[in-house]
Design a protein around this motif. Structure first.
Motif, PDB file in Angstrom:
ATOM      1  N   ALA A   1     -29.340 -16.626 -18.092  1.00  0.00           N
ATOM      2  CA  ALA A   1     -28.225 -16.252 -17.216  1.00  0.00           C
ATOM      3  C   ALA A   1     -26.968 -15.976 -18.041  1.00  0.00           C
ATOM      4  N   ALA A   2     -26.729 -16.769 -19.076  1.00  0.00           N
ATOM      5  CA  ALA A   2     -25.556 -16.547 -19.937  1.00  0.00           C
ATOM      6  C   ALA A   2     -25.660 -15.204 -20.653  1.00  0.00           C
ATOM      7  N   ARG A   3     -26.869 -14.848 -21.096  1.00  0.00           N
ATOM      8  CA  ARG A   3     -27.045 -13.534 -21.745  1.00  0.00           C
ATOM      9  C   ARG A   3     -26.786 -12.402 -20.754  1.00  0.00           C
ATOM     10  N   PHE A   4     -27.299 -12.530 -19.547  1.00  0.00           N
ATOM     11  CA  PHE A   4     -27.062 -11.497 -18.526  1.00  0.00           C
ATOM     12  C   PHE A   4     -25.590 -11.403 -18.166  1.00  0.00           C
ATOM     13  N   GLU A   5     -24.936 -12.561 -18.059  1.00  0.00           N
ATOM     14  CA  GLU A   5     -23.519 -12.574 -17.718  1.00  0.00           C
ATOM     15  C   GLU A   5     -22.683 -11.933 -18.832  1.00  0.00           C
ATOM     16  N   ALA A   6     -23.083 -12.164 -20.085  1.00  0.00           N
ATOM     17  CA  ALA A   6     -22.371 -11.557 -21.218  1.00  0.00           C
ATOM     18  C   ALA A   6     -22.498 -10.032 -21.204  1.00  0.00           C
ATOM     19  N   ARG A   7     -23.556  -9.539 -20.599  1.00  0.00           N
ATOM     20  CA  ARG A   7     -23.752  -8.089 -20.474  1.00  0.00           C
ATOM     21  C   ARG A   7     -23.077  -7.529 -19.228  1.00  0.00           C
ATOM     22  N   GLY A   8     -22.367  -8.381 -18.491  1.00  0.00           N
ATOM     23  CA  GLY A   8     -21.615  -7.912 -17.339  1.00  0.00           C
ATOM     24  C   GLY A   8     -22.291  -8.101 -15.995  1.00  0.00           C
TER      25      GLY A   8
END
Length: 146
Positions: free
Chosen positions: A108-115
């Motif tokens: 989820a953190a990786r997806f959130e970092a991608r916007g």
């Protein structure tokens, strides 16, 4: 496959998919560890009731499965063995749940970092679709070579 068994399979798929999706997305909507624990408990209770209500009234007999369930039932008659089985299951599920939560948080953190907005909800929907698909997949055919 009869209409009744197809209806049961679709219902079970919807229950599995919805439960997995909601379980995964819950931290985005419920703050606090104890509130999440209560919400997940309610989710599991509701899902369990749905499974009981949706299950076939007359399951197909399966000798191997029935014998394994009978053996487990005999083991559960002894209070010491019953307690040991529940403790092992609880510790095992807690460990798996902890590892799973950390992996979901990292994804989820990786997806959130991608916007991405609501990344756990997106992950939950994808995992829920996979869970539903496993319920609808035809059973594997075991080879019967002797």
């Amino acid at each position: 496959m009869t209409d009744e068994s197809l209806r049961t399979s679709v219902t079970m798929a919807a229950l599995a998919g919805g439960t997995v999706a909601a379980w995964t997305a819950l931290p985005e909507y419920v703050d606090g560890r104890w509130k999440r624990l209560a919400a997940r408990g309610a989710l599991l209770a509701t899902s369990s009731v749905g499974v009981v209500l949706a299950s076939d009234s007359e399951p197909t007999p399966h000798p191997d499965r029935d014998e394994k369930l009978a053996a487990l039932s005999r083991r559960l008659e002894d209070p010491v063995q019953r307690t040991a089985i529940w403790l092992i299951a609880l510790v095992g599920l807690s460990a798996v749940s902890s590892i799973e939560e950390k992996a979901l948080d990292a994804a989820a953190a990786r997806f959130e970092a991608r916007g991405a907005r609501s990344p756990r909800t997106s992950l939950g929907l994808a995992l829920g679709a996979i869970a539903a698909g496993t319920q609808l997949a035809p059973p594997s055919k075991k080879s019967t070579t002797a």
